[in-house]
Every structure is written in C-alpha cells, then in structure tokens.
Design a protein around this motif. Sequence first.
Motif, PDB file in Angstrom:
ATOM      1  N   LYS A  17       0.831  -1.214   0.000  1.00  0.00           N
ATOM      2  CA  LYS A  17       0.000   0.000   0.000  1.00  0.00           C
ATOM      3  C   LYS A  17       0.860   1.256   0.000  1.00  0.00           C
ATOM      4  O   LYS A  17       0.557   2.231  -0.690  1.00  0.00           O
ATOM      5  CB  LYS A  17      -0.922   0.007   1.215  1.00  0.00           C
ATOM      6  CG  LYS A  17      -2.043  -1.001   1.106  1.00  0.00           C
ATOM      7  CD  LYS A  17      -2.884  -1.016   2.364  1.00  0.00           C
ATOM      8  CE  LYS A  17      -3.934  -2.127   2.274  1.00  0.00           C
ATOM      9  NZ  LYS A  17      -4.632  -2.313   3.546  1.00  0.00           N
ATOM     10  N   ARG A  18       1.939   1.228   0.760  1.00  0.00           N
ATOM     11  CA  ARG A  18       2.800   2.400   0.851  1.00  0.00           C
ATOM     12  C   ARG A  18       3.519   2.660  -0.469  1.00  0.00           C
ATOM     13  O   ARG A  18       3.719   3.813  -0.857  1.00  0.00           O
ATOM     14  CB  ARG A  18       3.785   2.220   2.003  1.00  0.00           C
ATOM     15  CG  ARG A  18       3.073   2.325   3.349  1.00  0.00           C
ATOM     16  CD  ARG A  18       3.842   1.717   4.490  1.00  0.00           C
ATOM     17  NE  ARG A  18       5.052   2.448   4.793  1.00  0.00           N
ATOM     18  CZ  ARG A  18       5.800   2.192   5.867  1.00  0.00           C
ATOM     19  NH1 ARG A  18       5.456   1.255   6.717  1.00  0.00           N
ATOM     20  NH2 ARG A  18       6.888   2.884   6.084  1.00  0.00           N
ATOM     21  N   THR A  56      14.643  -3.999  -5.903  1.00  0.00           N
ATOM     22  CA  THR A  56      15.115  -3.004  -4.952  1.00  0.00           C
ATOM     23  C   THR A  56      14.726  -3.446  -3.547  1.00  0.00           C
ATOM     24  O   THR A  56      14.285  -4.565  -3.347  1.00  0.00           O
ATOM     25  CB  THR A  56      14.544  -1.606  -5.291  1.00  0.00           C
ATOM     26  OG1 THR A  56      15.196  -0.625  -4.480  1.00  0.00           O
ATOM     27  CG2 THR A  56      13.040  -1.536  -5.099  1.00  0.00           C
ATOM     28  N   GLY A  57      14.862  -2.560  -2.623  1.00  0.00           N
ATOM     29  CA  GLY A  57      14.503  -2.908  -1.262  1.00  0.00           C
ATOM     30  C   GLY A  57      14.429  -1.686  -0.379  1.00  0.00           C
ATOM     31  O   GLY A  57      14.691  -0.561  -0.808  1.00  0.00           O
ATOM     32  N   ILE A  58      14.038  -1.939   0.850  1.00  0.00           N
ATOM     33  CA  ILE A  58      13.997  -0.870   1.841  1.00  0.00           C
ATOM     34  C   ILE A  58      14.724  -1.360   3.087  1.00  0.00           C
ATOM     35  O   ILE A  58      14.795  -2.563   3.347  1.00  0.00           O
ATOM     36  CB  ILE A  58      12.552  -0.440   2.196  1.00  0.00           C
ATOM     37  CG1 ILE A  58      11.749  -1.627   2.730  1.00  0.00           C
ATOM     38  CG2 ILE A  58      11.869   0.204   1.003  1.00  0.00           C
ATOM     39  CD1 ILE A  58      10.403  -1.228   3.323  1.00  0.00           C
ATOM     40  N   SER A  59      15.264  -0.422   3.828  1.00  0.00           N
ATOM     41  CA  SER A  59      15.899  -0.727   5.107  1.00  0.00           C
ATOM     42  C   SER A  59      15.195   0.081   6.184  1.00  0.00           C
ATOM     43  O   SER A  59      14.912   1.262   5.997  1.00  0.00           O
ATOM     44  CB  SER A  59      17.378  -0.335   5.075  1.00  0.00           C
ATOM     45  OG  SER A  59      18.064  -1.130   4.147  1.00  0.00           O
ATOM     46  N   ILE A  73       6.907   5.385   0.989  1.00  0.00           N
ATOM     47  CA  ILE A  73       8.140   4.692   0.655  1.00  0.00           C
ATOM     48  C   ILE A  73       8.595   5.215  -0.696  1.00  0.00           C
ATOM     49  O   ILE A  73       7.828   5.197  -1.655  1.00  0.00           O
ATOM     50  CB  ILE A  73       7.934   3.159   0.579  1.00  0.00           C
ATOM     51  CG1 ILE A  73       7.648   2.597   1.971  1.00  0.00           C
ATOM     52  CG2 ILE A  73       9.169   2.485  -0.041  1.00  0.00           C
ATOM     53  CD1 ILE A  73       7.401   1.100   1.980  1.00  0.00           C
ATOM     54  N   GLY A  74       9.818   5.695  -0.734  1.00  0.00           N
ATOM     55  CA  GLY A  74      10.406   6.117  -2.002  1.00  0.00           C
ATOM     56  C   GLY A  74      11.348   5.031  -2.482  1.00  0.00           C
ATOM     57  O   GLY A  74      12.118   4.488  -1.702  1.00  0.00           O
ATOM     58  N   LEU A  75      11.257   4.701  -3.746  1.00  0.00           N
ATOM     59  CA  LEU A  75      12.099   3.640  -4.298  1.00  0.00           C
ATOM     60  C   LEU A  75      13.334   4.242  -4.956  1.00  0.00           C
ATOM     61  O   LEU A  75      13.262   5.299  -5.575  1.00  0.00           O
ATOM     62  CB  LEU A  75      11.306   2.819  -5.321  1.00  0.00           C
ATOM     63  CG  LEU A  75      10.039   2.147  -4.791  1.00  0.00           C
ATOM     64  CD1 LEU A  75       9.311   1.432  -5.911  1.00  0.00           C
ATOM     65  CD2 LEU A  75      10.370   1.178  -3.659  1.00  0.00           C
TER      66      LEU A  75
END
Length: 107
Positions: A17-18, A56-59, A73-75
């Motif tokens: 969703k984000r 990609t990913g997020i931390s 969330i920005g990619l």
Amino acid sequence: MSSKSTLTKEQQDNVVKRIARNYDIQSIEFIKFSQDTKTGTYNLLFIINNNEKYKTGISIRNIERLNNSTDEIGLSPIETFKSLERENVLLTENIDTSDIQITYLGE
C-alpha cells in the motif's frame, strides 16, 4: 535477536500500500527479509512488475514501522523508478491493492 526474522502478511500488505501510494505497480514479489546482526537494521528485498530492473529494497531500523500503511516509501535509484511514479499521489487511507499481484515471503 536472531537474523531469521519474518514479516506478517499484514506487514507485507502495508508495504504494498505504501509503495502503491506513489507508484503505479502491477505486481510485487517479496524476495528476502533479514536483519543485520551488527546494525540491527532490517532489510526487505522485492521485485516490482516481474522485472529484474525493478529489483530493490527498503531498510528500516524498527520493524513496527511496517505496522501502518500510511508512511510513504520512495524507491531508489530514483531514475530507475521515475517511469512508475504516479502523477497524482494517492492520499486516501484505503488504497485498493486488489489488482496488484502479490507474492509473499515464503510462498
């Protein structure tokens, strides 16, 4: 805390969703979720639209941050995901993700 961490389905839905708030995505495949034992940082890897280009990913430092669906969330890299950016960011609380194909961790 062990490096074998997991995310609930609800937390993964929140990530979808984000991302969908700012990006026009058709699918997301969650690949790996892990915690760096030295820094304590959690890393979530995923592929968007079945395209390795969009891997990609997020931390995050705190896993509880995934308990809401409202943070943005920005990619990155930004240039890679610019083509997926929505012209109008979805400000609504309830983002419809029913048309997004989601492959959850461990599926």
